[in-house]
Design an enzyme around this catalytic site. Structure first.
Site, PDB file in Angstrom:
ATOM      1  N   GLY A  51      25.501 -50.843 -11.884  1.00 43.01           N
ATOM      2  CA  GLY A  51      25.184 -52.101 -11.405  1.00 43.01           C
ATOM      3  C   GLY A  51      25.909 -53.284 -12.016  1.00 43.01           C
ATOM      4  O   GLY A  51      26.974 -53.234 -12.569  1.00 43.01           O
ATOM      5  N   TYR A  55      28.343 -43.164   1.572  1.00 43.46           N
ATOM      6  CA  TYR A  55      29.525 -42.778   0.797  1.00 43.46           C
ATOM      7  C   TYR A  55      29.083 -42.460  -0.749  1.00 43.46           C
ATOM      8  O   TYR A  55      29.703 -41.140  -1.318  1.00 43.46           O
ATOM      9  CB  TYR A  55      30.674 -43.562   1.059  1.00 43.46           C
ATOM     10  CG  TYR A  55      31.703 -43.463   0.141  1.00 43.46           C
ATOM     11  CD1 TYR A  55      32.632 -42.262   0.622  1.00 43.46           C
ATOM     12  CD2 TYR A  55      32.059 -44.223  -0.976  1.00 43.46           C
ATOM     13  CE1 TYR A  55      33.901 -42.100  -0.212  1.00 43.46           C
ATOM     14  CE2 TYR A  55      33.157 -43.858  -1.729  1.00 43.46           C
ATOM     15  CZ  TYR A  55      33.902 -42.815  -1.300  1.00 43.46           C
ATOM     16  OH  TYR A  55      35.040 -42.654  -1.874  1.00 43.46           O
TER      17      TYR A  55
END
Ligand code: SF4
Length: 496
Positions: free
Chosen positions: A123, A268
């Site tokens: 993150g 993706y």
């Protein structure tokens, strides 16, 4: 050539945790191998071993640049050096400039007054500049340029008593996207930000617990997916969990969860054989293709003509299957074909981040099956277009095989904004959608296709699981950022 060398958004990391087996480092290795697609520049594992002779815990650290297989090429690293029954691991992709800094390779470890602690992060913290400036002003010396190190300093400086309270206190001060695996001397901890932007799942094999970004890390070692770490939740796995079979769960703050899962994981980033945010990526990706087929079918001017639909291996395989399935269901003439072949055995390419070199890389990576494409109406399905360089080169390759027409379909909307939550996109001015001012026809001309169709944001959201309270981040398509961004951060990105 690895995944990050193509013109695609790049995922920063995979995280992995194992608790409760002398084979912790080996399980971590396999879990990282299964998640290689999420980070291909560096890898690291840290284990915790109880040294009975000295009655203390020792952390063993092995990390380096390279693919997982290269970093742990010496089998003795896993079997002799990384001893212990708890392990955390990390695969990393890094942005330019930080990639040559060895200190930035995770997991990070520190020893402070309350013991050892190691951390691995997937993150991006959105208020790290303010926090770093404050900590530096207070005398903190940073070893890395990574936002993750801030969490360790906040833990070490916390006035709370006990490591669990200190970790909660630290996480209560950071904003943005984090899926974390943390190891103390005798515990494995998983934590996810309140929006749950990046995934984090819990798995179990017998009495051994695992944490991972994607469930493929469990499959490879025959562990079972149990559930996700919830947005805003911290889970603690220790000897008690092994006895009771129950993982301790705490809320990081009092704020109610505000889920905004990264929808790009479905488009993706994640592997199609993973469960992400509690759902099968394969299923969602097929739905993306199906909705794309209904929104943007291809019909040939010649009623006798049957357009062929080809995938861009491997990332658009699943969406292409969905596209053809739905096209046939909708009464279109369409046939799935393999028209592009990807070589899996390509050696290293020279590192030259210029656009023409990126184009050459595409040529090295893909070839066409000329007999399949010649004199046909061809529909290429891809998952996303970033700069457009890969797509343009692919279209040129396909054209060289002599098709009658070339159409392009994209199973996501035009990318127009940067991601501040852990994905690396080029600067906004490099994005083809911005260069063509959002004009799809212009983008199509730029790519050299007869027609171009993107999935709309509405159809994208309609393709994703819609459970009560489930919401998604779509900021890179919509500019709507669900979690506040440090103003300095945003300014720098836009000026970059
Ligand atoms: S901005 Fe895009 S890539 Fe980033 S978290 Fe949101 S949806 Fe995912």
């Amino acid at each position: 050539m690895n995944r990050s060398e193509l013109d695609k958004p790049r995922c920063h990391c995979a995280v992995l945790g194992v608790y409760g087996t002398p084979a912790a480092s080996q399980m971590a290795y396999y879990g990282l191998l299964a998640q290689q697609h999420r980070g291909q520049e560096a890898s690291g594992i840290v284990t915790s071993e109880y040294d009975g002779g000295h009655r203390r815990y020792r952390f063993h650290v092995h990390k380096d640049f390279g693919l997982v297989d290269d970093v742990y090429a010496d089998p003795g690293v896993l079997t002799n050096f990384l001893r212990g029954t708890i392990a955390i691991g990390h695969n990393r992709y890094s942005t330019a400039g930080a990639s040559d800094n060895r200190a930035n390779v995770q997991p990070f470890t520190v020893h402070y007054r309350d013991g050892n602690i190691a951390i691995a992060h997937n993150g991006n913290l959105t208020n790290f500049r303010q926090l770093r400036a404050r900590l530096e002003a207070e005398g903190t010396i940073f070893q890395t340029t990574s936002d993750t190190e801030i969490i360790l300093h906040l833990v070490a400086r916390s006035r709370e008593s006990g490591q669990l309270n200190q970790i909660r206190d630290a996480l209560g001060q950071v904003n943005g996207a984090y899926s974390l695996v943390i190891m103390t001397d005798d515990k494995l901890i998983g934590a996810r930000d309140n929006a749950g932007i990046r995934p984090l799942a819990i798995g179990k094999k017998g009495n051994t617990y695992m944490l991972a970004s994607e469930t493929v890390a469990f499959d490879i070692v025959d562990a079972q997916y149990v559930r996700d770490v919830e947005p805003g939740e911290m889970v603690i796995i220790d000897a008690e969990s092994q006895k009771s079979g129950v993982v301790t769960s705490l809320r990081i703050t009092d704020a109610p969860p505000n889920p905004h899962f990264c929808i790009f994981e479905y488009i993706y980033f994640s592997r199609p054989d993973s469960m992400v945010f509690g759902h099968s990526v394969d299923k969602v990706r097929r739905k993306l293709g199906k909705n794309l087929a209904t929104a943007h079918p291809v019909r040939s001017g010649d009623p006798e003509e049957k357009p062929i639909v080809i995938n861009v291996p491997d990332s658009s395989n699943t969406a292409t299957m969905g596209y053809v399935q739905q096209a046939v269901k909708d009464g279109e003439k369409a046939k799935l074909e393999i028209g592009l072949i990807r070589s899996h055995y390509i050696g290293r390419t020279f590192i030259q981040p210029k656009q023409d070199v990126r184009q050459n890389k595409v040529k090295i990576k893909f070839n066409t099956v000329k007999g399949v494409l010649q004199d046909r109406v061809v529909v290429i399905v891809d998952d996303s277009i970033v700069r457009g360089t890969t797509s343009k080169q692919l279209v040129q390759l396909v054209r060289q095989a002599g098709p009658k027409e070339v159409h392009f379909r994209v199973s996501s909307p035009p990318i127009t904004h940067p991601c501040y939550y852990g994905m690396d996109f080029p600067t906004p001015s490099e994005l083809i959608a911005n260069q063509c001012e959002g004009d799809v026809e212009r983008i199509g001309k730029e790519l050299g296709v007869d027609s171009l169709g993107y999935l709309s944001i509405e159809d994208l959201l309609a393709s994703a699981p819609d459970e009560e309270g489930q919401n998604y981040c779509t900021a890179c398509f919509s500019g709507r950022y669900p979690v506040a961004i440090d103003s300095q951060h945003s300014k720098e990105e836009n000026e970059a």
